[in-house]
Design an enzyme around this catalytic site. Structure first.
Site, PDB file in Angstrom:
ATOM      1  N   ASP A 141      12.172   3.308   2.943  1.00  0.00           N
ATOM      2  CA  ASP A 141      12.553   2.641   1.925  1.00  0.00           C
ATOM      3  C   ASP A 141      13.016   3.607   0.979  1.00  0.00           C
ATOM      4  OD1 ASP A 141      12.499   0.725  -0.294  1.00  0.00           O
ATOM      5  OD2 ASP A 141      10.707   1.640  -1.333  1.00  0.00           O
TER       6      ASP A 141
ATOM      7  N   ASP B  99      13.588   3.364  -3.112  1.00  0.00           N
ATOM      8  CA  ASP B  99      13.236   3.641  -4.488  1.00  0.00           C
ATOM      9  C   ASP B  99      11.725   3.774  -4.478  1.00  0.00           C
ATOM     10  OD1 ASP B  99      15.771   3.224  -5.810  1.00  0.00           O
ATOM     11  OD2 ASP B  99      15.568   1.046  -5.147  1.00  0.00           O
TER      12      ASP B  99
ATOM     13  N   ASP C 201       6.492   2.533  -0.503  1.00  0.00           N
ATOM     14  CA  ASP C 201       5.543   2.618  -1.622  1.00  0.00           C
ATOM     15  C   ASP C 201       4.987   1.181  -1.920  1.00  0.00           C
ATOM     16  OD1 ASP C 201       7.087   1.680  -4.260  1.00  0.00           O
ATOM     17  OD2 ASP C 201       8.206   1.794  -2.696  1.00  0.00           O
TER      18      ASP C 201
END
Length: 216
Positions: free
Chosen positions: A7, A9, A178
């Site tokens: 991922d 961001d 996250d």
């Protein structure tokens, strides 16, 4: 060959490039206060896990429709310099280098548009990018999404399409994220890793025995 999927961001970056793009447009005077407030509202919805990604993308792209693609590319260069460079994480780039050294194929998969993330992937030296694609016509954006948004369960669909087209597999694969919105993909790979996770993902990782790391 083993895939290492990331991922973007708040995983590889110390912040959210999508939200930062809206902030950048506001600083440039390209959008007004109402847009900035809308951008902040959508970001809160994303953090809360109830973002309507199509609604957000359509909102985000509206101020860009008056620009041609060459003008947008110039804006992107300024955005990378002013907004993304400060978000870079040495530990994240060391992790990318570690997987690269193992001969793994690096892939970034992100809900953020390719318009924003393509130069970020290049900056990080990641060749393969799966993102939300925007439709273009006559050298300009149309304001519509091309295909499906690369968000939540759709990340699995996007990745599976890419696997079929490239002949790669998920044998031994890694995925770093996250966000709890990435649980469908975390559940699919062989080596799921939670990176500075939100509270929901942290709890899921703890219950499933997944590694939890910090790149901050």
């Amino acid at each position: 060959m083993t895939l290492a999927v990331f991922d973007l961001d708040s995983t590889l970056l110390n912040g959210d490039s999508d939200h930062a793009w809206g902030e950048f447009l506001a600083r440039k005077g390209i959008v007004d206060r109402a847009y900035k407030e809308g951008n902040d509202r959508f970001y809160r919805e994303y953090l809360a896990g109830n973002l309507d990604v199509r609604e957000y993308i359509e909102f985000m792209v509206q101020p860009l429709l008056s620009f041609d693609l060459s003008e947008l590319n110039e804006l992107r260069r300024e955005f990378i310099r002013d907004s993304i460079q400060p978000m870079r994480l040495p530990k994240a780039e060391s992790l990318l280098a570690e997987h690269r050294g193992w001969g793994h194929i690096l892939v970034i998969i992100t809900s953020t548009t390719r318009l924003i993330t393509e130069p970020i992937a290049r900056l990080l030296g990641v060749e393969h990018l799966l993102a939300t694609d925007l439709e273009t016509e006559g050298g300009r954006l149309t304001g519509r999404i091309k295909g499906i948004p690369c968000f939540g369960p759709n990340k699995v669909l996007k990745l599976n399409d890419w696997l079929r087209s490239t002949g790669h597999s998920l044998d031994g694969s890694f995925f770093y994220s996250d966000s709890h919105t990435d649980l469908p993909l975390l559940e699919l790979v062989h080596n799921p890793v939670a990176v500075d996770p939100d509270s929901t993902l942290h709890a899921e990782a703890a219950s499933r025995g997944w590694p939890v790391i910090s790149l901050r």
